[in-house]
Design a protein around this motif. Structure first.
Motif, PDB file in Angstrom:
ATOM      1  N   UNK A 145     -15.574  33.812   3.956  1.00  0.00           N
ATOM      2  CA  UNK A 145     -14.899  33.855   5.194  1.00  0.00           C
ATOM      3  C   UNK A 145     -13.419  33.797   5.109  1.00  0.00           C
ATOM      4  N   UNK A 146     -12.698  33.046   4.259  1.00  0.00           N
ATOM      5  CA  UNK A 146     -11.394  33.130   4.066  1.00  0.00           C
ATOM      6  C   UNK A 146     -11.164  34.409   3.610  1.00  0.00           C
ATOM      7  N   UNK A 147     -11.654  34.993   2.623  1.00  0.00           N
ATOM      8  CA  UNK A 147     -11.237  36.360   2.036  1.00  0.00           C
ATOM      9  C   UNK A 147     -11.531  37.351   3.400  1.00  0.00           C
ATOM     10  N   UNK A 148     -12.177  37.272   4.112  1.00  0.00           N
ATOM     11  CA  UNK A 148     -12.449  38.261   5.054  1.00  0.00           C
ATOM     12  C   UNK A 148     -11.407  38.145   6.248  1.00  0.00           C
ATOM     13  N   UNK A 149     -11.184  36.809   6.371  1.00  0.00           N
ATOM     14  CA  UNK A 149     -10.246  36.571   7.423  1.00  0.00           C
ATOM     15  C   UNK A 149      -8.701  37.226   6.873  1.00  0.00           C
ATOM     16  N   UNK A 150      -8.446  37.014   5.633  1.00  0.00           N
ATOM     17  CA  UNK A 150      -7.091  37.573   5.007  1.00  0.00           C
ATOM     18  C   UNK A 150      -7.089  39.109   4.940  1.00  0.00           C
ATOM     19  N   UNK A 151      -8.188  39.437   4.719  1.00  0.00           N
ATOM     20  CA  UNK A 151      -8.248  41.011   4.570  1.00  0.00           C
ATOM     21  C   UNK A 151      -8.246  41.897   6.033  1.00  0.00           C
ATOM     22  N   UNK A 152      -8.930  41.010   6.904  1.00  0.00           N
ATOM     23  CA  UNK A 152      -9.139  41.741   8.185  1.00  0.00           C
ATOM     24  C   UNK A 152      -8.353  41.418   9.376  1.00  0.00           C
ATOM     25  N   UNK A 153      -7.647  40.278   9.374  1.00  0.00           N
ATOM     26  CA  UNK A 153      -7.038  39.673  10.457  1.00  0.00           C
ATOM     27  C   UNK A 153      -5.544  39.383  10.199  1.00  0.00           C
ATOM     28  N   UNK A 154      -4.711  39.623  11.207  1.00  0.00           N
ATOM     29  CA  UNK A 154      -3.324  39.195  11.039  1.00  0.00           C
ATOM     30  C   UNK A 154      -3.212  37.932  10.739  1.00  0.00           C
ATOM     31  N   UNK A 155      -2.212  37.580  10.002  1.00  0.00           N
ATOM     32  CA  UNK A 155      -2.067  36.115   9.817  1.00  0.00           C
ATOM     33  C   UNK A 155      -0.842  35.559  10.583  1.00  0.00           C
ATOM     34  N   UNK A 156      -1.142  34.124  10.627  1.00  0.00           N
ATOM     35  CA  UNK A 156      -0.053  33.463  11.497  1.00  0.00           C
ATOM     36  C   UNK A 156       1.541  33.620  11.237  1.00  0.00           C
ATOM     37  N   UNK A 157       2.266  33.644  11.977  1.00  0.00           N
ATOM     38  CA  UNK A 157       3.767  33.926  11.583  1.00  0.00           C
ATOM     39  C   UNK A 157       4.218  32.984  10.624  1.00  0.00           C
ATOM     40  N   UNK A 158       5.028  33.487   9.825  1.00  0.00           N
ATOM     41  CA  UNK A 158       5.481  32.638   8.823  1.00  0.00           C
ATOM     42  C   UNK A 158       6.977  32.154   9.042  1.00  0.00           C
TER      43      UNK A 158
ATOM     44  N   UNK B 214       8.733  30.388   6.845  1.00  0.00           N
ATOM     45  CA  UNK B 214       9.749  30.396   5.619  1.00  0.00           C
ATOM     46  C   UNK B 214       9.436  31.519   4.676  1.00  0.00           C
ATOM     47  N   UNK B 215      10.268  31.944   4.018  1.00  0.00           N
ATOM     48  CA  UNK B 215      10.021  33.196   3.271  1.00  0.00           C
ATOM     49  C   UNK B 215       9.954  32.958   1.866  1.00  0.00           C
ATOM     50  N   UNK B 216       9.889  31.696   1.339  1.00  0.00           N
ATOM     51  CA  UNK B 216       9.564  31.425   0.052  1.00  0.00           C
ATOM     52  C   UNK B 216       9.105  29.789  -0.010  1.00  0.00           C
ATOM     53  N   UNK B 217       8.481  29.719  -1.270  1.00  0.00           N
ATOM     54  CA  UNK B 217       7.749  28.274  -1.059  1.00  0.00           C
ATOM     55  C   UNK B 217       8.320  27.566  -2.608  1.00  0.00           C
TER      56      UNK B 217
ATOM     57  N   UNK C  84      -1.325  34.775  -2.775  1.00  0.00           N
ATOM     58  CA  UNK C  84      -0.532  35.394  -1.509  1.00  0.00           C
ATOM     59  C   UNK C  84      -1.147  34.848  -0.256  1.00  0.00           C
ATOM     60  N   UNK C  85      -2.553  34.549  -0.510  1.00  0.00           N
ATOM     61  CA  UNK C  85      -3.029  33.926   0.868  1.00  0.00           C
ATOM     62  C   UNK C  85      -2.808  32.447   0.884  1.00  0.00           C
ATOM     63  N   UNK C  86      -2.647  31.730  -0.301  1.00  0.00           N
ATOM     64  CA  UNK C  86      -1.949  30.334  -0.291  1.00  0.00           C
ATOM     65  C   UNK C  86      -0.559  30.467   0.122  1.00  0.00           C
ATOM     66  N   UNK C  87       0.206  31.352  -0.088  1.00  0.00           N
ATOM     67  CA  UNK C  87       1.797  31.304   0.167  1.00  0.00           C
ATOM     68  C   UNK C  87       1.813  31.568   1.807  1.00  0.00           C
ATOM     69  N   UNK C  88       1.025  32.262   2.347  1.00  0.00           N
ATOM     70  CA  UNK C  88       0.828  32.365   3.695  1.00  0.00           C
ATOM     71  C   UNK C  88       0.633  31.319   4.501  1.00  0.00           C
ATOM     72  N   UNK C  89      -0.333  30.466   3.997  1.00  0.00           N
ATOM     73  CA  UNK C  89      -0.770  29.256   4.563  1.00  0.00           C
ATOM     74  C   UNK C  89       0.444  28.363   4.664  1.00  0.00           C
ATOM     75  N   UNK C  90       0.961  28.189   3.341  1.00  0.00           N
ATOM     76  CA  UNK C  90       2.010  27.395   3.178  1.00  0.00           C
ATOM     77  C   UNK C  90       3.311  27.503   4.021  1.00  0.00           C
ATOM     78  N   UNK C  91       3.502  28.999   4.191  1.00  0.00           N
ATOM     79  CA  UNK C  91       4.647  29.721   4.979  1.00  0.00           C
ATOM     80  C   UNK C  91       4.373  29.387   6.432  1.00  0.00           C
ATOM     81  N   UNK C  92       3.110  29.163   6.803  1.00  0.00           N
ATOM     82  CA  UNK C  92       2.867  29.125   8.247  1.00  0.00           C
ATOM     83  C   UNK C  92       2.906  27.488   8.933  1.00  0.00           C
TER      84      UNK C  92
ATOM     85  N   UNK D 222       7.893  33.819  -3.797  1.00  0.00           N
ATOM     86  CA  UNK D 222       8.045  34.462  -2.483  1.00  0.00           C
ATOM     87  C   UNK D 222       6.747  34.724  -1.510  1.00  0.00           C
ATOM     88  N   UNK D 223       6.921  34.840  -0.301  1.00  0.00           N
ATOM     89  CA  UNK D 223       5.777  34.951   0.665  1.00  0.00           C
ATOM     90  C   UNK D 223       5.707  36.516   1.064  1.00  0.00           C
ATOM     91  N   UNK D 224       4.540  36.754   0.827  1.00  0.00           N
ATOM     92  CA  UNK D 224       3.947  38.242   1.323  1.00  0.00           C
ATOM     93  C   UNK D 224       2.660  38.591   0.493  1.00  0.00           C
TER      94      UNK D 224
END
Length: 333
Positions: free
Chosen positions: A64-77, A79-82, A253-261, A294-296
């Motif tokens: 479910x996490x993989x599909x969400x990250x691949x098919x859905x826009x992610x929450x706004x970041x 921060x740009x680095x963790x 990169x998925x984990x960084x997206x979570x930390x950034x949000x 870096x986040x991205x």
């Protein structure tokens, strides 16, 4: 899965699916080669890599996490680095400096302890070596993966306290044990963090309600994706550390997206684990530089996907698992 996401057809996932096997620099969590299934969605590449011993019901949440990250826009970041920590497997003390050298600029280290077949004296020697390598200003956290009972954990924390621990992660397995241990060691000022009690629990908020931890360690894949993890954090009301599940750079990169949000991020995160691999699917790997990640999103290198492709037998095993987990998700909708 998140309510916003829909389940893409299995054939659409299989069309880009690649199974890779990446060697590690040192044995970690009983693993010397990490396998992962990668595929590409409309939003980019994503990762499905539950550990091989997990059953399909648990692994389906990772899908479910993989599909969400691949098919859905992610929450706004936000921060740009963790800022990230080094991760030290349960290696001999003499190997510690070499492991830390792989984590460029990291001033925090998470040290694995309570390894099956080892003794507390091994843990003490390893943590001492980390403290000596990092100096007085370095931060050290230990992770027992729930291997101790309450008495063992209390004894171990006493033995390791001289090294000025930032916190002890999942010293005991159950929420009740964590709560009792937290009561016993509170006077020492060493916080208790919960990991498995969040990501493997039917109720990930139980540990917070029980007052069994001072902070939570959260991981995007096991919790069903970035949005679901953010919702758990918001409801739990505790500080968090975002960590990896020994992911490839795609999963990191998925984990960084979570930390950034996250609204608040007070601790260095355990997302520097690409440094534990001797190979990856991204060039260069998503590894720490100056202690930062870096986040991205990242794009796998086609040549590396070919070079590190799993055997045909392992590929078939992962594709069959993917199909079963897809069926499980379809029943949940």
């Amino acid at each position: 899965m998140t309510t916003e996401a829909t389940l893409p057809p299995l054939d659409e996932i299989l069309a880009t699916a690649r199974v890779v096997a990446l060697p590690l620099a040192a044995r970690f969590r009983g693993v010397e080669v990490r396998e992962a299934l990668l595929f590409e969605g409309p939003e980019g590449w994503t990762e499905f890599s539950p550990f091989v011993e997990y059953d399909d019901a648990e692994a389906a949440t990772w899908l479910a996490a993989a599909i969400d990250f691949g098919w859905m826009p992610q929450p706004a970041a936000r921060r740009d680095a963790i800022a990230v920590n080094a991760t030290v497997p349960a290696v001999p003390a003499a190997s510690v400096a070499g492991i830390l050298a792989r984590f460029d600029g990291c001033r925090t280290a998470k040290v694995k302890v309570a390894e099956p077949g080892q003794r507390l004296s091994d843990d003490v020697a390893r943590v001492r070596a980390v403290r000596e390598a990092m100096g007085a200003e370095g931060r050290i956290r230990v992770d027992a993966n729930g291997a101790w009972n309450v008495d063992e954990a209390e004894h171990a924390i006493h033995a390791l306290a001289e090294f000025d621990l930032e916190y002890a992660e999942q010293p005991c397995a159950s929420v009740d044990e964590l709560a009792e241990l937290r009561r016993r060691v509170k006077y020492m000022g060493i916080p208790i963090a919960a990991d498995e009690s969040v990501r493997k629990a039917a109720d990930p908020l139980a540990v917070a309600r029980a007052g069994a931890a001072d902070l939570l360690v959260i991981k995007a894949q096991p919790l069903g994706g970035v949005r679901r993890a953010l919702a758990i954090v918001a409801e739990a009301g505790l500080p968090v550390v975002v960590s990896s599940a020994l992911d490839t750079s795609v999963g990191l990169a998925m984990g960084a997206a979570l930390a950034a949000a996250l609204p608040d991020l007070d601790y260095d995160c355990g997302l520097g684990t690409a440094a534990l691999f001797t190979a990856d699917v991204v060039s260069p790997p998503l590894a720490p530089h100056g202690g930062m990640l870096p986040v991205g999103r990242v794009i796998p290198d086609a040549a590396l996907l070919d070079e590190h492709a799993a055997s045909a037998e392992r590929r078939d095993w992962w594709l069959a698992r993917l199909g079963r987990c897809w069926d499980e998700l379809s029943r949940r909708l």
